[in-house]
Scaffold this motif. Structure first.
Motif, PDB file in Angstrom:
ATOM      1  N   UNK A  26     -12.318  56.785 -45.069  1.00 41.13           N
ATOM      2  CA  UNK A  26     -12.141  57.381 -46.390  1.00 41.13           C
ATOM      3  C   UNK A  26     -11.177  58.550 -46.356  1.00 41.13           C
ATOM      4  N   UNK A  27     -11.031  59.139 -45.182  1.00 42.30           N
ATOM      5  CA  UNK A  27     -10.102  60.253 -45.043  1.00 42.30           C
ATOM      6  C   UNK A  27      -8.677  59.739 -44.858  1.00 42.30           C
TER       7      UNK A  27
ATOM      8  N   UNK B 145      -7.550  56.712 -45.817  1.00 37.21           N
ATOM      9  CA  UNK B 145      -7.079  55.961 -46.982  1.00 37.21           C
ATOM     10  C   UNK B 145      -6.523  56.916 -48.026  1.00 37.21           C
ATOM     11  N   UNK B 146      -5.786  56.352 -48.950  1.00 40.50           N
ATOM     12  CA  UNK B 146      -5.223  57.182 -50.010  1.00 40.50           C
ATOM     13  C   UNK B 146      -5.796  56.759 -51.353  1.00 40.50           C
ATOM     14  N   UNK B 147      -6.169  57.726 -52.133  1.00 40.14           N
ATOM     15  CA  UNK B 147      -6.663  57.408 -53.460  1.00 40.14           C
ATOM     16  C   UNK B 147      -6.415  58.623 -54.340  1.00 40.14           C
TER      17      UNK B 147
ATOM     18  N   UNK C 299     -10.634  64.396 -38.123  1.00 36.04           N
ATOM     19  CA  UNK C 299     -10.743  64.024 -39.527  1.00 36.04           C
ATOM     20  C   UNK C 299      -9.936  64.977 -40.399  1.00 36.04           C
ATOM     21  N   UNK C 300     -10.123  66.290 -40.097  1.00 37.09           N
ATOM     22  CA  UNK C 300      -9.468  67.277 -40.942  1.00 37.09           C
ATOM     23  C   UNK C 300      -7.961  67.175 -40.813  1.00 37.09           C
TER      24      UNK C 300
ATOM     25  N   UNK D   8      -6.189  64.544 -40.385  1.00 31.86           N
ATOM     26  CA  UNK D   8      -5.591  63.355 -40.961  1.00 31.86           C
ATOM     27  C   UNK D   8      -4.885  63.670 -42.263  1.00 31.86           C
ATOM     28  N   UNK D   9      -3.762  63.027 -42.426  1.00 27.70           N
ATOM     29  CA  UNK D   9      -3.146  63.116 -43.747  1.00 27.70           C
ATOM     30  C   UNK D   9      -3.816  62.076 -44.625  1.00 27.70           C
ATOM     31  N   UNK D  10      -3.301  61.955 -45.796  1.00 31.37           N
ATOM     32  CA  UNK D  10      -3.900  60.965 -46.695  1.00 31.37           C
ATOM     33  C   UNK D  10      -5.132  61.543 -47.333  1.00 31.37           C
ATOM     34  N   UNK D  11      -6.066  60.685 -47.621  1.00 28.05           N
ATOM     35  CA  UNK D  11      -7.232  61.134 -48.341  1.00 28.05           C
ATOM     36  C   UNK D  11      -6.891  61.296 -49.796  1.00 28.05           C
ATOM     37  N   UNK D  12      -7.885  61.625 -50.571  1.00 29.59           N
ATOM     38  CA  UNK D  12      -7.646  61.741 -52.006  1.00 29.59           C
ATOM     39  C   UNK D  12      -6.651  62.857 -52.300  1.00 29.59           C
TER      40      UNK D  12
ATOM     41  N   UNK E 186      -9.107  68.597 -53.415  1.00 28.25           N
ATOM     42  CA  UNK E 186      -9.773  69.768 -52.891  1.00 28.25           C
ATOM     43  C   UNK E 186      -8.749  70.829 -52.539  1.00 28.25           C
TER      44      UNK E 186
ATOM     45  N   UNK F 111      -8.052  71.935 -49.524  1.00 38.69           N
ATOM     46  CA  UNK F 111      -7.709  71.972 -48.117  1.00 38.69           C
ATOM     47  C   UNK F 111      -6.204  71.898 -47.885  1.00 38.69           C
TER      48      UNK F 111
ATOM     49  N   UNK G 206      -4.140  69.696 -47.470  1.00 41.22           N
ATOM     50  CA  UNK G 206      -3.549  68.690 -46.593  1.00 41.22           C
ATOM     51  C   UNK G 206      -3.104  67.464 -47.368  1.00 41.22           C
TER      52      UNK G 206
ATOM     53  N   UNK H  15       0.442  64.123 -47.718  1.00 44.50           N
ATOM     54  CA  UNK H  15       0.285  62.671 -47.628  1.00 44.50           C
ATOM     55  C   UNK H  15       1.530  61.827 -47.371  1.00 44.50           C
TER      56      UNK H  15
END
Lengths: 453, 386
Positions: A51-52, A54-56, B22-23, B25-29, B33, B35, B37, B40
């Motif tokens: 989930x981290x 992936x992009x959304x 985890x922190x 990583x790029x991407x994510x929503x 938030x 953070x 980061x 993306x």
């Protein structure tokens, strides 16, 4: 730690395996549940991680304190996975744990459906998968008990399913188009499936017994042969007029196994599960309480001893494979008569899943039901996860695999432990002979320690 | 005890590393938030041009009063760079132009078609205004589902169903395939090289690789064979079916054995299995023709061997029916056939090597196209009628 002597490592592994070999009964159930919990925990982090990455556009879940956003909500995924499999009896984010509109029994024919009832489509899918896997699981289990590794349940299922569909469609005009005719047709169809699957299973059995051909190889090959021959037969000969997919004509509605309480739109029929349970108990009684079943188990545990004590090992091998194939074939019949209503080219991998079900169940017929139910829940739940969340089906597949792996591993170690580790020296228990799984051998542990020296 | 302590320290270290990973990583929503980061590097996979609707879907909470569309894709799922991705482009475009949110489902086997159709039809939160069933394999499932939900609008792409709540979109694949057949037949007869491929001057043989031997795929084959025969009687067409839309190695096997028997241009209608056809063409220095999407763009690793693609505007079918729903013009029971004339199908030259195709060949293909639209060529839909 890293400088431990090889002997100590070996002793440790042995004692671990011995511990696995020693556990039984209620402990195994508890371990299975603990493993389930652990797999959910590991899955939780996998969902978080993906989930981290992936992009959304919006976060499905934000981690408290850190404020990190994640595309998939791990709580939701697992909640939907298990809750969805039952058709959603629980509300978690709404007030109250139980669905407020929950009614213990809501009969569809009363014309109203307030809130959740156990007889819903989602639960029907779960139960349908469970039912089918009971048959394929039993099929693999009975062969295992006879010391045979039947990878060919899938092929036996394909043949049984095809024969069922063809026989029922062909004979349908001879019987009255009502419930009575339907029941007769269903009986004939299931019999045809059993005969087809049984004969297909007897081939590798006979090859093993009289030509010493390894059944693992022959059954795998026969899977391909079954799938492709059936495909070509249906494509060229039996294809329904104007069908866009490769499928036979539909079995008439009255000759399909229909549900009593579940909605007719679902793919599940209670009668089919009943047939499965009868087969399950019957197989258990057969294995444990008949002389034929005893022969079968003994040739599984120690073929030479069985032969010496007067068991016809060759015939037993053929019998076991025929019985195994017949069960797989019945699985195919049920798939046609309950789920699909016809033979269609895209047959799910029920036979292969049956292998895992059987291992989960420790090759004990009685264990097949809970093992199949776990698979059923995962199947029904995965569909709901795909529908209700953004989690891609591949990730759901990973979670399913993880759960199965974790639950199966202790059982796998137990089987290995019983096989490889000799009984504890101080307690020289003679082989308890309870679960037959292959020929005992003690050589393999000996080369474990040397490598790290 | 000592070993326990070690283990605990290991778990701690692993946990810290994991969280740090985890922190990092790029991407994510995006913008979810504080953070920071969310730089993306945007969607480098290029499958859709903006990150906002990438793996798309629900967002349903954001526009409750808008329209909701449920997409049930064909087997093979998203990322096939072909059929399903074309359908997804349609819904992404529609979501940009109208107040539409959508949810996507990718059935894992044929038994799940009806399950997903039903789930969307039954859903009340949100209430779906349209359930799009992508692919001919969904016909049987929809035949059972549609009558159970008379109030629910369905879209069926690639087959037709005569139900008052189903709009069917079909394509004249045979017309587009006729053009690719003509193109392949013209090129195989001459000495031609471009990109990583060249034609085989020893023989005039072209090939067709189908996914599953179904009436729909036979339409591709029929058009292709007829197009080749129209151009020249001397061109032989070999045909092979993989038996699966998701088996690239099967597609590669089929293509390799064709190339081994002097075939130099292979057209595929095999969905995901078609990647294997491209791979074989590239390995052996021959040509391939793509299908459904412009595959010299979607499969740009192989753009040096993709002469052209028979583009099928699945996206248009999806877009149009969503547009109809939004405008209140959705016509259940309607059966739309999109052919060359409607530009539902077309022969699009490859992005990298299309320019190398001689102009006289292109002119010839254009004139064939005009002839078909004018109705002067009767294009068969069954290979037996070629």
């Amino acid at each position: 730690m890293s400088r431990s002597r090889p002997g100590a490592v070996r002793a440790r592994i042995e004692s671990l395996l011995r511990r696995f070999a020693g556990i039984s009964g209620i402990d195994r159930v508890l371990i299975a549940f603990a493993a389930l919990g652990l797999s959910v925990l590991v899955g939780f982090f996998i969902v978080l991680g993906s989930g981290r990455v992936a992009e959304c556009s919006t976060a499905a879940w934000t981690m408290p304190i850190t404020g990190l956003g994640f595309c998939y909500d791990p709580f939701e995924v697992f909640f939907v996975l298990f809750n969805g499999a039952l058709g959603g009896p629980f509300y978690v984010w709404e007030p109250g744990i139980l669905n407020p509109e929950w009614l213990p029994i809501t009969l569809p024919w009363l014309g109203f459906m307030p809130g959740w009832s156990p007889f819903n489509n989602a639960f029907a899918l779960t139960m349908s998968e469970t039912t089918l896997l009971v048959f394929t699981g039993l099929s693999v289990a009975v062969a295992f008990r006879a010391g045979l590794f039947n990878i060919g349940t899938q092929g036996q299922l394909v043949v049984g399913a095809l024969l069922t569909a063809l026989v029922v469609v062909a004979l349908a005009p001879l019987f009255p188009a009502n419930r009575v005719g339907g029941v007769i047709l269903i009986a004939i169809g299931v019999l045809a499936g059993a005969v087809g699957g049984g004969l297909w299973g007897a081939i590798p059995g006979a090859l093993k017994a009289y030509a010493d051909a390894n059944e693992v190889i022959t059954t795998i090959m026969l899977n391909f042969i079954a799938a492709n021959v059936a495909y070509v037969l249906v494509l060229e000969v039996f294809r329904a007029e104007g069908s866009s997919v490769v499928a036979t004509a539909d079995v008439p509605e009255y000759a399909q196994i229909g549900p009593w309480l579940f909605p007719p739109t679902g793919d599940f029929a209670e009668a089919a599960l009943l047939i499965g349970l009868v087969s399950l108990v019957g197989l258990y009684l057969f294995l444990e309480h008949t002389s034929l079943g005893y022969d079968l188990r003994v040739s599984g545990i120690q073929p030479l001893a069985a032969e010496y004590s007067g068991v016809n090992a060759k015939l037993t091998t053929v019998r076991a494979m025929t019985l195994s194939g017949a069960l797989g074939g019945i699985g195919g019949s049920i798939w046609v008569l309950m789920s699909e209503g016809r033979w269609v080219e895209s047959i799910p991998d029920l036979g292969f899943d049956g292998i895992t079900v059987s291992i989960l169940a420790g090759n004990n017929p009685l264990g097949v039901l809970p093992a199949a139910a776990l698979f059923g829940v995962l199947k029904g739940g995965a569909l709901q996860v795909g529908f209700q969340t953004d989690v891609p089906p591949e990730l759901v597949g990973v979670l399913r695999g993880l759960i199965i792996l974790f639950v199966a591993m202790p059982e796998f170690f137990r089987l290995i432990g019983k096989r490889l580790v000799p009984d504890e020296p101080e307690a020289t228990r003679g082989g308890d002979g309870k679960d037959g799984d292959g020929v005992g051998g003690t050589a393999a542990v000996d080369d474990g320690g040397e490598a790290s020296a | 005890m000592a070993s326990d302590f070690d283990r605990r320290r290991f778990i701690q270290a692993a946990g810290i590393t994991g969280i740090a990973g985890l922190a990092g990583c790029t991407g994510g929503p995006e913008g979810s938030s504080d953070d920071g980061s969310s730089d993306d590097g945007s969607s480098d996979d290029g499958s859709s041009d903006d990150g906002s609707s990438d793996d798309g879907s629900d967002g349903s909470g954001s526009s409750d009063d808008g329209y909701n569309v449920g997409m049930v894709y064909a087997l093979g799922g998203l990322g096939d760079e072909s059929f399903n991705d074309a359908a997804q482009r349609g819904i992404i475009d529609a979501a940009e132009d109208f107040d539409v949110s959508y949810d996507e489902s990718q059935p894992a086997d044929a038994g799940e078609f009806s399950q997903f159709q039903r789930l969307y039809a039954e859903s009340t939160d949100p209430d779906y205004d349209l359930v799009a069933s992508i692919g001919f394999a969904q016909l049987d499932a929809l035949t059972e589902t549609a009558p159970d939900f008379p109030e629910q609008n369905f879209l069926l792409v690639d087959d037709q169903l005569d139900e008052p709540n189903v709009a069917s979109y079909q394509f004249s694949e045979e017309e587009g395939s006729f053009l690719t057949g003509a193109l392949a037949a013209l090129l195989t007869q001459q000495s031609f090289s471009a990109g990583a491929g060249e034609t085989n001057t020893d023989a005039s043989r072209i090939g067709f690789v189908g996914g599953v031997d179904a009436p729909l795929i036979r339409k591709f084959q029929a058009g292709y064979e007829a197009g080749a025969a129209y151009v020249s009687e001397d061109v032989e067409v070999s045909t092979s079916y993989v038996g699966d839309f998701t088996d690239p190695s099967g597609g590669q096997e089929a293509a390799l054995s064709m190339i081994g028997s002097d075939v130099d241009i292979i057209y595929h209608a095999a969905g995901g299995s078609g990647v294997g056809v491209f791979q074989a063409a590239q390995d052996e220095g021959r040509f391939a023709i793509g299908v459904d999407s412009d595959q010299s763009l979607t499969e740009d690793d192989f753009d040096d061997v993709i002469l052209a693609s028979m583009v099928k505007r699945v996206d248009r079918a999806v877009y149009e029916s969503v547009e109809n729903v939004v405008n209140g013009e959705f016509e259940g029971g309607s059966q739309v056939l999109l052919g060359l004339e409607e530009e539902g199908v077309s022969c699009v030259y490859g992005n990298a090597i299309g320019d190398d195709i001689p102009q006289e060949v292109k002119d010839e293909v254009d004139s064939v196209r005009d002839e078909i639209i004018a109705g002067n060529i009767d294009v068969p839909t069954d290979p037996d009628d070629v």
